[in-house]
Design a protein around this motif. Structure first.
Motif, PDB file in Angstrom:
ATOM      1  N   LEU A 102      31.653 -37.468  15.272  1.00  0.00           N
ATOM      2  CA  LEU A 102      30.851 -36.490  14.538  1.00  0.00           C
ATOM      3  C   LEU A 102      31.300 -35.070  14.867  1.00  0.00           C
ATOM      4  CD1 LEU A 102      27.243 -38.010  14.826  1.00  0.00           C
ATOM      5  CD2 LEU A 102      28.872 -38.212  12.940  1.00  0.00           C
ATOM      6  N   ILE A 103      31.717 -34.844  16.105  1.00  0.00           N
ATOM      7  CA  ILE A 103      32.233 -33.528  16.493  1.00  0.00           C
ATOM      8  C   ILE A 103      33.527 -33.228  15.741  1.00  0.00           C
ATOM      9  CG2 ILE A 103      33.183 -32.156  18.389  1.00  0.00           C
ATOM     10  CD1 ILE A 103      31.334 -33.713  20.289  1.00  0.00           C
ATOM     11  N   GLY A 121      22.983 -38.209  12.636  1.00  0.00           N
ATOM     12  CA  GLY A 121      23.418 -39.508  13.136  1.00  0.00           C
ATOM     13  C   GLY A 121      22.316 -40.324  13.792  1.00  0.00           C
ATOM     14  N   VAL A 122      21.140 -39.722  14.023  1.00  0.00           N
ATOM     15  CA  VAL A 122      20.081 -40.412  14.769  1.00  0.00           C
ATOM     16  C   VAL A 122      19.552 -41.626  14.011  1.00  0.00           C
ATOM     17  CG1 VAL A 122      17.767 -40.210  15.738  1.00  0.00           C
ATOM     18  CG2 VAL A 122      19.410 -38.347  16.052  1.00  0.00           C
ATOM     19  N   GLY A 180      40.997 -48.293   7.851  1.00  0.00           N
ATOM     20  CA  GLY A 180      40.425 -48.720   9.121  1.00  0.00           C
ATOM     21  C   GLY A 180      41.118 -49.921   9.727  1.00  0.00           C
ATOM     22  N   THR A 181      41.865 -50.660   8.912  1.00  0.00           N
ATOM     23  CA  THR A 181      42.581 -51.825   9.433  1.00  0.00           C
ATOM     24  C   THR A 181      43.872 -51.443  10.151  1.00  0.00           C
ATOM     25  OG1 THR A 181      43.846 -52.186   7.381  1.00  0.00           O
ATOM     26  CG2 THR A 181      41.686 -53.240   7.537  1.00  0.00           C
ATOM     27  N   ILE A 182      44.292 -50.177  10.019  1.00  0.00           N
ATOM     28  CA  ILE A 182      45.579 -49.804  10.623  1.00  0.00           C
ATOM     29  C   ILE A 182      45.516 -48.590  11.540  1.00  0.00           C
ATOM     30  CG2 ILE A 182      47.032 -50.837   8.830  1.00  0.00           C
ATOM     31  CD1 ILE A 182      47.308 -48.004   7.617  1.00  0.00           C
ATOM     32  N   ILE A 183      44.512 -47.706  11.349  1.00  0.00           N
ATOM     33  CA  ILE A 183      44.458 -46.509  12.184  1.00  0.00           C
ATOM     34  C   ILE A 183      43.033 -46.283  12.678  1.00  0.00           C
ATOM     35  CG2 ILE A 183      46.439 -45.340  11.167  1.00  0.00           C
ATOM     36  CD1 ILE A 183      44.605 -43.775   9.390  1.00  0.00           C
ATOM     37  N   ASP A 184      42.900 -45.428  13.694  1.00  0.00           N
ATOM     38  CA  ASP A 184      41.606 -45.204  14.310  1.00  0.00           C
ATOM     39  C   ASP A 184      40.763 -44.239  13.491  1.00  0.00           C
ATOM     40  OD1 ASP A 184      41.850 -42.298  15.842  1.00  0.00           O
ATOM     41  OD2 ASP A 184      43.763 -43.330  15.587  1.00  0.00           O
ATOM     42  N   THR A 185      39.483 -44.135  13.855  1.00  0.00           N
ATOM     43  CA  THR A 185      38.525 -43.341  13.092  1.00  0.00           C
ATOM     44  C   THR A 185      38.892 -41.860  13.061  1.00  0.00           C
ATOM     45  OG1 THR A 185      36.807 -44.890  13.771  1.00  0.00           O
ATOM     46  CG2 THR A 185      36.067 -42.826  12.821  1.00  0.00           C
ATOM     47  N   ALA A 186      39.295 -41.317  14.199  1.00  0.00           N
ATOM     48  CA  ALA A 186      39.652 -39.892  14.250  1.00  0.00           C
ATOM     49  C   ALA A 186      40.777 -39.579  13.267  1.00  0.00           C
ATOM     50  CB  ALA A 186      40.065 -39.508  15.665  1.00  0.00           C
ATOM     51  N   SER A 187      41.765 -40.440  13.224  1.00  0.00           N
ATOM     52  CA  SER A 187      42.902 -40.217  12.323  1.00  0.00           C
ATOM     53  C   SER A 187      42.471 -40.305  10.867  1.00  0.00           C
ATOM     54  CB  SER A 187      44.001 -41.244  12.606  1.00  0.00           C
ATOM     55  OG  SER A 187      44.433 -41.152  13.944  1.00  0.00           O
ATOM     56  N   ILE A 188      41.567 -41.238  10.565  1.00  0.00           N
ATOM     57  CA  ILE A 188      41.072 -41.364   9.189  1.00  0.00           C
ATOM     58  C   ILE A 188      40.366 -40.078   8.772  1.00  0.00           C
ATOM     59  CG2 ILE A 188      39.431 -42.576   7.707  1.00  0.00           C
ATOM     60  CD1 ILE A 188      40.031 -45.107   9.292  1.00  0.00           C
ATOM     61  N   ILE A 189      39.502 -39.571   9.657  1.00  0.00           N
ATOM     62  CA  ILE A 189      38.789 -38.331   9.350  1.00  0.00           C
ATOM     63  C   ILE A 189      39.771 -37.194   9.099  1.00  0.00           C
ATOM     64  CG2 ILE A 189      37.245 -36.563  10.297  1.00  0.00           C
ATOM     65  CD1 ILE A 189      35.829 -38.823  11.837  1.00  0.00           C
ATOM     66  N   LEU A 190      40.779 -37.091   9.947  1.00  0.00           N
ATOM     67  CA  LEU A 190      41.718 -35.966   9.868  1.00  0.00           C
ATOM     68  C   LEU A 190      42.664 -36.073   8.676  1.00  0.00           C
ATOM     69  CD1 LEU A 190      42.530 -35.766  13.674  1.00  0.00           C
ATOM     70  CD2 LEU A 190      41.152 -34.157  12.363  1.00  0.00           C
ATOM     71  N   ILE A 191      42.932 -37.295   8.215  1.00  0.00           N
ATOM     72  CA  ILE A 191      43.861 -37.481   7.099  1.00  0.00           C
ATOM     73  C   ILE A 191      43.142 -37.463   5.761  1.00  0.00           C
ATOM     74  CG2 ILE A 191      45.455 -39.109   5.992  1.00  0.00           C
ATOM     75  CD1 ILE A 191      46.194 -40.102   8.798  1.00  0.00           C
ATOM     76  N   VAL A 192      42.042 -38.188   5.653  1.00  0.00           N
ATOM     77  CA  VAL A 192      41.401 -38.430   4.355  1.00  0.00           C
ATOM     78  C   VAL A 192      40.452 -37.311   3.950  1.00  0.00           C
ATOM     79  CG1 VAL A 192      39.902 -40.001   3.073  1.00  0.00           C
ATOM     80  CG2 VAL A 192      41.628 -40.919   4.621  1.00  0.00           C
ATOM     81  N   VAL A 193      39.649 -36.825   4.888  1.00  0.00           N
ATOM     82  CA  VAL A 193      38.615 -35.848   4.538  1.00  0.00           C
ATOM     83  C   VAL A 193      39.187 -34.585   3.871  1.00  0.00           C
ATOM     84  CG1 VAL A 193      36.844 -34.310   5.483  1.00  0.00           C
ATOM     85  CG2 VAL A 193      36.932 -36.704   6.200  1.00  0.00           C
ATOM     86  N   PRO A 194      40.277 -33.970   4.403  1.00  0.00           N
ATOM     87  CA  PRO A 194      40.818 -32.783   3.727  1.00  0.00           C
ATOM     88  C   PRO A 194      41.256 -33.059   2.287  1.00  0.00           C
ATOM     89  CG  PRO A 194      41.709 -32.945   5.948  1.00  0.00           C
ATOM     90  CD  PRO A 194      40.994 -34.233   5.677  1.00  0.00           C
ATOM     91  N   GLY A 253      29.686 -36.931   5.952  1.00  0.00           N
ATOM     92  CA  GLY A 253      30.264 -37.182   7.271  1.00  0.00           C
ATOM     93  C   GLY A 253      29.752 -38.474   7.885  1.00  0.00           C
ATOM     94  N   ILE A 254      28.452 -38.742   7.737  1.00  0.00           N
ATOM     95  CA  ILE A 254      27.894 -39.993   8.260  1.00  0.00           C
ATOM     96  C   ILE A 254      28.517 -41.188   7.549  1.00  0.00           C
ATOM     97  CG2 ILE A 254      25.784 -41.346   8.547  1.00  0.00           C
ATOM     98  CD1 ILE A 254      25.975 -38.894  10.364  1.00  0.00           C
ATOM     99  N   ILE A 255      28.650 -41.094   6.234  1.00  0.00           N
ATOM    100  CA  ILE A 255      29.274 -42.177   5.466  1.00  0.00           C
ATOM    101  C   ILE A 255      30.714 -42.384   5.940  1.00  0.00           C
ATOM    102  CG2 ILE A 255      30.003 -42.933   3.163  1.00  0.00           C
ATOM    103  CD1 ILE A 255      26.954 -42.905   3.666  1.00  0.00           C
ATOM    104  N   THR A 256      31.426 -41.278   6.164  1.00  0.00           N
ATOM    105  CA  THR A 256      32.825 -41.358   6.600  1.00  0.00           C
ATOM    106  C   THR A 256      32.949 -42.058   7.941  1.00  0.00           C
ATOM    107  OG1 THR A 256      33.382 -39.319   5.416  1.00  0.00           O
ATOM    108  CG2 THR A 256      34.879 -40.007   7.171  1.00  0.00           C
ATOM    109  N   VAL A 257      32.127 -41.659   8.899  1.00  0.00           N
ATOM    110  CA  VAL A 257      32.214 -42.239  10.241  1.00  0.00           C
ATOM    111  C   VAL A 257      31.824 -43.714  10.236  1.00  0.00           C
ATOM    112  CG1 VAL A 257      31.256 -42.157  12.580  1.00  0.00           C
ATOM    113  CG2 VAL A 257      31.866 -40.037  11.412  1.00  0.00           C
ATOM    114  N   VAL A 258      30.723 -44.057   9.568  1.00  0.00           N
ATOM    115  CA  VAL A 258      30.290 -45.464   9.531  1.00  0.00           C
ATOM    116  C   VAL A 258      31.327 -46.323   8.821  1.00  0.00           C
ATOM    117  CG1 VAL A 258      28.533 -47.077   8.705  1.00  0.00           C
ATOM    118  CG2 VAL A 258      27.845 -44.869   9.644  1.00  0.00           C
TER     119      VAL A 258
END
Length: 439
Positions: free
Chosen positions: A165-166, A183-184, A342-356, A373-378
Motif C-alpha cells: 500500500l505504501i 485496507g482495514v 501475478g503468475t510470473i512477478i511479485d506484487t511490487a513489480s506489478i504495481i510499478l509496471i501496470v499502474v502507470p 489501489g486496494i483492487i490492485t493489491v488484492v
C-alpha cells in the motif's frame, strides 16, 4: 534512424515481459529497456542519462519512501521477537475445542501479525515454522496445513501497515494514511472469508481438512484472559502506537514506522528475545529489502517517464474511450492482467509496471484511486498463491522441515484460498464502499 513513439513503447513492453520470463531481475529489465527506449525516442544518450538521474533523485528524496525501511525494520524485529508464536499460541487456546480450530487460529494470528509487520513473506516464514508442525501433529491434512498458512500470509499485504500500500501510494501520489484506512475492512473481510471457508471445508471436505480435537478442555476464562493479556498485550500496544498514531493524527506514517520499530525493540528486549545479533541481522535484512524496493521504484520511475514520452498511456486511454468500454469490462480486463502477471512477478513489480500504464485511462470512469489501489493489491496478491511464481508458496516450502510435503502440495493446498481471494476481490469491485468506508 527515426523510431515511432508508439512502436518503441509497445516494443518496450514486449521486451520487459520477455526479459522477465528469461529470468532477468525486474529492476534490471525495467531500467535497461526504459533507458534504451528514451535513447531511441530522443536520439541522445545524454537525455537518457539525465532522465535516469532525475528518476533516482526523485525516488530517493520522496518522503513517502522513508516509510518503507522503517516498516520493514519493524516487521523484522517483531518476527525475531517471537510475537507471531505468542499470537498463534493464544489463538490455539481459543479454538482448540473446534474442529478445524487450528486453521481458524492460524488465520486469526496472521491477521493480528499482519497489523504489525505488513509483510506476507514474514508471515509465511513465521507461521510455516509455528503452525504447520502443530497442525500435522494433530493429523490435519498436509495440503490443508500448508494451504491455510500460504493463504492467510497474504493478509500482511492488505491489512495496514502494508508495504504494498505504501508503494502504491508513492507511485500514484496518494496519502499513505488514506491507503492504510482503506485496507482495514478488506483485510477483515478476507480474514472472515477464510474462516467461513475453513468451516465449510470441515463440513463438506473433511478429508482435505483432516484433524482431530486436542482432547484438552479450554482453560477457565480467568486463565484465558491472563494468557491473552500476556501474549496479545505487547502486540496490541504496538498496533496502538503504529496505527493509532497515524489515525489519531499524532504521528505521520514515517514517524509511526520509527516509533513502531523502537517499541518493537523494547518489547523484544523486555522479553529477553532480542540480542545484538538479532538486531544486527534485522538491520542488514532491512538494508537488503529496502535497496531491492528502491531499485524497483527507480526503474519503474524511468519506465513511467519513458512511457510518457512515447505517449503510450495516453493512446491506451484514448483507445479504451474509443471502444466505449464499460467500467465492468474495464475492471475485468484489468483484473485479468493482474492475475496473469501475478503468475510470473511479485506484487511490487506489478504495481510499478501496470499502474502507470492504466492511470490515464481511469479518468473517464471517475475511478477513485484509493479504491483502485486496494483492487490492485488484492488482485496482484492472488499471484502469491499461484504457480509458477507463487512466492509465498516457495517461502513455505523452503521454511518447513518436512520432505514429505512437496511444492506441488503447497500450491494445491493454497488453491482453495486463492479462490476465496477471487470471491473477495469480486465483492470489493462490486461494492467500493467496503474500501472507502473510513475515508
Amino acid at each position: 534512424m527515426e523510431f515511432s513513439s508508439v512502436n518503441v513503447g509497445l516494443a518496450s513492453v514486449v521486451a520487459i515481459v520477455v526479459l522477465i520470463y528469461a529470468g532477468t531481475h525486474i529492476a534490471i529489465a525495467l531500467g535497461m529497456v526504459s533507458f534504451l527506449g528514451v535513447w531511441l525516442l530522443k536520439g541522445n544518450v545524454d537525455v537518457a542519462f539525465n532522465l535516469l538521474s532525475l528518476a533516482m533523485a526523485d525516488s530517493v528524496t520522496d518522503e513517502a519512501f522513508a516509510t518503507v525501511p522503517l516498516f520493514v525494520m519493524m516487521g523484522l524485529v517483531v518476527s525475531r521477537c517471537g510475537l507471531g508464536r505468542d499470537v498463534y499460541d493464544f489463538g490455539n487456546t481459543l479454538f482448540k475445542e473446534v474442529r478445524g480450530g487450528l486453521g481458524l487460529a492460524t488465520v486469526a494470528a496472521n491477521a493480528i501479525f499482519a497489523a504489525v509487520t505488513g509483510s506476507s513473506i514474514a508471515s509465511a516464514s513465521v507461521f510455516a515454522k509455528v503452525a504447520i508442525p502443530e497442525m500435522v501433529r494433530y493429523r490435519y491434512g498436509k495440503r490443508f496445513a500448508v494451504g491455510i498458512v500460504a493463504g492467510s500470509s497474504v493478509l500482511g499485504m492488505i491489512i495496514p501497515p502494508s508495504t504494498m500500500l505504501i508503494i502504491y501510494a508513492v507511485v500514484t501520489e496518494q496519502s499513505v494514511g488514506a491507503m492504510f484506512l482503506a485496507g482495514v475492512l478488506p483485510g477483515v473481510l478476507l480474514s472472515v472469508a477464510y474462516c467461513v471457508a475453513i468451516l465449510l471445508m470441515v463440513r463438506f471436505a473433511s478429508g482435505f481438512v483432516g484433524g482431530e480435537l486436542s482432547g484438552h478442555k479450554r482453560p477457565p476464562l480467568s486463565i484465558v484472559l491472563k494468557e491473552g493479556a500476556a501474549k496479545l498485550g505487547p502486540v496490541l500496544l504496538l498496533v496502538s502506537v503504529v496505527l493509532g498514531g497515524i489515525y489519531g493524527g499524532i504521528l505521520t506514517p514515517v514517524e509511526s514506522g520509527a516509533a513502531g520499530t523502537v517499541v518493537a525493540a523494547i518489547i523484544g528486549a523486555v522479553k529477553g528475545r532480542l540480542n545484538f545479533k538479532a538486531i544486527w541481522g534485522a538491520l542488514v535484512d532491512t538494508g537488503h529489502i529496502t535497496a531491492n524496493i528502491l531499485f524497483l521504484i527507480i526503474a519503474a520511475s524511468i519506465y513511467s517517464r519513458m512511457m510518457g514520452i512515447a505517449g503510450l498511456p495516453t493512446l491506451f486511454g484514448e483507445w479504451l474511450g474509443g471502444v466505449n468500454m464499460s467500467l465492468t469490462s474495464f475492471m475485468l480486463l484489468y483484473v485479468t492482467l493482474l492475475l496473469l502477471l501475478g503468475t510470473i512477478i511479485d506484487t511490487a513489480s506489478i504495481i510499478l509496471i501496470v499502474v502507470p500504464l492504466f492511470l490515464p485511462a481511469l479518468e473517464p470512469f471517475g475511478i477513485n484511486l484509493i479504491w483502485f489501489g486496494i483492487i490492485t493489491v488484492v488482485g496482484a496478491e492472488i499471484g502469491l498463491l499461484t504457480p509458477p511464481f507463487g512466492i509465498s508458496c516457495f517461502v513455505i516450502k523452503a521454511t518447513i522441515d518436512d520432505p514429505s510435503i512437496t511444492l506441488n502440495d503447497v500450491f494445491m493446498g493454497a488453491l482453495p484460498f486463492a479462490a476465496v481471494m477471487l470471491v473477495v476481490l469480486a465483492l470489493l469491485i462490486a461494492f467500493p464502499q467496503i474500501s472507502l468506508a473510513f475515508l
